[in-house]
Design a protein around this motif. Sequence first.
Motif: not given
Length: 187
Positions: A29-40, A85-102
Amino acid sequence: MNNQRHLVVISGPSGSGKDTVVEYLRQKHPEIEVSVSATSRPPREGEQEGVNYYYMTRVAFEEKIKNNEILEYTEYCGNYYGTPKSEVDKRIAQNKIVVLVIEVEGAANIRRMYPDCTTIFVRPPSYEELSERLRKRGTEDENCIRRRLARAVEEMEYAVDYNYVVVNSVIEDCAEEIYTAIQERLK
Ligand code: 5GP
């Protein structure tokens, strides 16, 4: 944010197979976008910068926190993990579905900020299966596996706080269950 339900938080203990399920979901379901996290944490073999995570030192991560670039973060088994924040803000503003795996603490923080977000907890079929998956994966040393298993037991208690709980016995079925849940919330 008036479309909080587009923000989908998926948690589940290490070894529950949630990343594999989400990867399948994204491909199907390519309309679903997945946020890429930062990690150490250092990359595992086969992981790629900007695909699995944005890898950085602890100092660089702390710099991002200071600069208010991280939406939520936690320390998990000795490493920082956080949602840029950059992974989420823009996509939500564009009404996209964003998945956070956290993990569960991050999920609780997101729920505090966006109370109507969609939350899904992925359970392994059993503790034995979880333990076997973690060991078979062979990506962590025994000490790390023990910490992850101990943490898994704690995390399982949080399942009741999620909108949906799905069991990952068969990847494809689990992914479709998640897709149906997301659609249901958007009705
Ligand atoms: P792993 O080292 O297995 O990739 O991830 C360890 C845990 O950290 C997993 O439960 C994963 O979902 C969680 N995690 C990954 N990215 C984030 C993030 O941005 N924020 C939070 N709170 N947890 C994360």
